[in-house]
Design an enzyme around this catalytic site. Structure first.
Site, PDB file in Angstrom:
ATOM      1  N   GLY A  24       0.826  -1.208   0.000  1.00  0.00           N
ATOM      2  CA  GLY A  24       0.000   0.000   0.000  1.00  0.00           C
ATOM      3  C   GLY A  24       0.861   1.259   0.000  1.00  0.00           C
ATOM      4  N   ARG A  28       7.308   1.753   1.062  1.00  0.00           N
ATOM      5  CA  ARG A  28       7.587   0.313   1.188  1.00  0.00           C
ATOM      6  C   ARG A  28       8.088  -0.231  -0.150  1.00  0.00           C
ATOM      7  NH1 ARG A  28       4.722  -2.311   5.735  1.00  0.00           N
ATOM      8  NH2 ARG A  28       6.060  -1.478   7.353  1.00  0.00           N
ATOM      9  N   ARG A  47       2.409  11.358  -8.580  1.00  0.00           N
ATOM     10  CA  ARG A  47       1.792  11.441  -7.235  1.00  0.00           C
ATOM     11  C   ARG A  47       2.613  10.728  -6.161  1.00  0.00           C
ATOM     12  NH1 ARG A  47      -4.193  12.544  -7.113  1.00  0.00           N
ATOM     13  NH2 ARG A  47      -4.609  13.334  -9.178  1.00  0.00           N
ATOM     14  N   ARG A  91      -0.606  -8.430  -3.821  1.00  0.00           N
ATOM     15  CA  ARG A  91      -0.675  -7.386  -2.795  1.00  0.00           C
ATOM     16  C   ARG A  91       0.012  -7.872  -1.527  1.00  0.00           C
ATOM     17  NH1 ARG A  91      -2.368  -3.860   0.767  1.00  0.00           N
ATOM     18  NH2 ARG A  91      -3.870  -4.410   2.380  1.00  0.00           N
ATOM     19  N   SER A  94      -0.874  -5.178   5.422  1.00  0.00           N
ATOM     20  CA  SER A  94      -1.131  -5.576   6.806  1.00  0.00           C
ATOM     21  C   SER A  94      -2.638  -5.710   6.988  1.00  0.00           C
ATOM     22  CB  SER A  94      -0.560  -4.550   7.783  1.00  0.00           C
ATOM     23  OG  SER A  94      -1.196  -3.315   7.585  1.00  0.00           O
ATOM     24  N   ASP A 208      -2.412  -5.879  13.918  1.00  0.00           N
ATOM     25  CA  ASP A 208      -3.167  -5.611  15.137  1.00  0.00           C
ATOM     26  C   ASP A 208      -4.282  -6.643  15.242  1.00  0.00           C
ATOM     27  OD1 ASP A 208      -3.826  -3.527  12.860  1.00  0.00           O
ATOM     28  OD2 ASP A 208      -5.720  -3.932  13.881  1.00  0.00           O
ATOM     29  N   ARG A 221       6.802  -4.794  12.901  1.00  0.00           N
ATOM     30  CA  ARG A 221       6.257  -4.618  11.550  1.00  0.00           C
ATOM     31  C   ARG A 221       7.331  -4.908  10.507  1.00  0.00           C
ATOM     32  NH1 ARG A 221       1.507  -1.189  10.519  1.00  0.00           N
ATOM     33  NH2 ARG A 221       0.576  -0.778  12.522  1.00  0.00           N
TER      34      ARG A 221
HETATM   35  N1  HPA Z   1      -8.770  -2.149   9.472  1.00  0.00           N
HETATM   36  C1  HPA Z   1      -8.498  -2.025   8.184  1.00  0.00           C
HETATM   37  N2  HPA Z   1      -7.318  -2.259   7.668  1.00  0.00           N
HETATM   38  C2  HPA Z   1      -6.337  -2.668   8.481  1.00  0.00           C
HETATM   39  C3  HPA Z   1      -6.548  -2.823   9.833  1.00  0.00           C
HETATM   40  C4  HPA Z   1      -7.832  -2.554  10.350  1.00  0.00           C
HETATM   41  O1  HPA Z   1      -8.089  -2.688  11.554  1.00  0.00           O
HETATM   42  N3  HPA Z   1      -5.372  -3.215  10.392  1.00  0.00           N
HETATM   43  C5  HPA Z   1      -4.488  -3.311   9.382  1.00  0.00           C
HETATM   44  N4  HPA Z   1      -5.062  -2.975   8.223  1.00  0.00           N
END
Ligand code: HPA
Length: 238
Positions: A24, A28, A47, A91, A94, A208, A221
């Site tokens: 994303g 990165r 951009r 893709r 996270s 998370d 991470r």
């Molecule tokens: N929501 C959406 N996208 C995410 C999240 C989340 O809690 N954590 C990592 N990517």
């Protein structure tokens, strides 16, 4: 003939490989090019959505940022597929875990991607279409993870348009249908790939957990991400 370009990607003649990794975050993409690719050339800066092409273990590989959310990954992946000839799009991102057994740093492969987005409506199907990853790519990466002893989960994730939800039980309701992780892009990528007849896979590290409320530190991470890049790059073997 002038070199192909689009409103969002202007390679000025630089090559783009058929296989492309899509984080994303554009920084990165730069990190991956600097750390994992040999002889990398930058092919995009429009951009600041940085893109690079180089080789990985002797095979051509590109990497480019997609931004966040389905509209963003959808426009970049559409241009990569239809204008620049990408046929394998992976893709790497996270996700948030929606079940307690998803530990931080675990690897998730999106077998399917449910969504609350309206993106799929444009395909005007006579029912509810299921965005699905390429089995060939998924199987390959799953085996590579198992061979390396890396914990891996494959299943249904949800690509949500909202990071902050108006209702408290939004993610819980997905979890009740066996959806085990949340992120924001995969359903759009899978739809574009299917419509064009090319292969796509999305994989994530758990950053998370929405049930246990654990969160990765910035150092965690980085480690998880390196491992995922190496696994994603194994698709160049196919
Ligand atoms: N929501 C959406 N996208 C995410 C999240 C989340 O809690 N954590 C990592 N990517």
């Amino acid at each position: 003939m002038s070199a192909p370009s689009t409103p969002h990607i202007n390679p000025q003649g630089a090559p783009i490989a058929e296989t492309i990794l899509l984080p994303g975050d554009p920084l990165r993409a730069k990190f991956i090019a600097d750390t994992f690719l040999e002889d990398a050339v930058q092919f995009n800066s429009v951009r600041n959505m940085l893109g690079y092409t180089g080789t990985y273990q002797g095979r051509e590989l590109s990497v480019m940022g997609t931004g966040m959310g389905i509209p963003s990954i959808a426009l970049y992946s559409w241009e990569l597929i239809h204008v620049f000839g990408c046929t394998r799009l992976v893709r790497i991102g996270s996700c948030g875990g929606l079940t307690a057994d998803l530990a931080l740093n675990d690897l998730v492969l999106a077998q399917a991607a449910s969504t609350d987005s309206n993106y799929l409506a444009q395909f005007d199907l006579p029912g509810t279409w299921a965005p699905t990853g390429s089995f060939r790519l998924l199987n390959h990466v799953h085996r590579a993870a198992e061979d390396r002893g890396i914990p891996v989960h494959a299943g249904n994730v949800v690509s949500s348009d909202t990071f902050y939800h108006a209702q408290d039980d939004t993610t819980e309701r997905w979890a009740r249908m066996g959806v085990f992780a949340v992120e924001m892009e995969t359903a759009g990528l899978y739809a574009n790939a299917a419509a064009a007849g090319v292969e796509a896979l999305a994989m994530f590290t758990v950053s998370d957990n929405l049930v246990t409320h654990e969160k990765m530190t910035p150092e965690q991470r980085q480690t998880g991400f390196g491992q995922m890049i190496e696994l994603a790059a194994t698709v160049t073997e196919l």
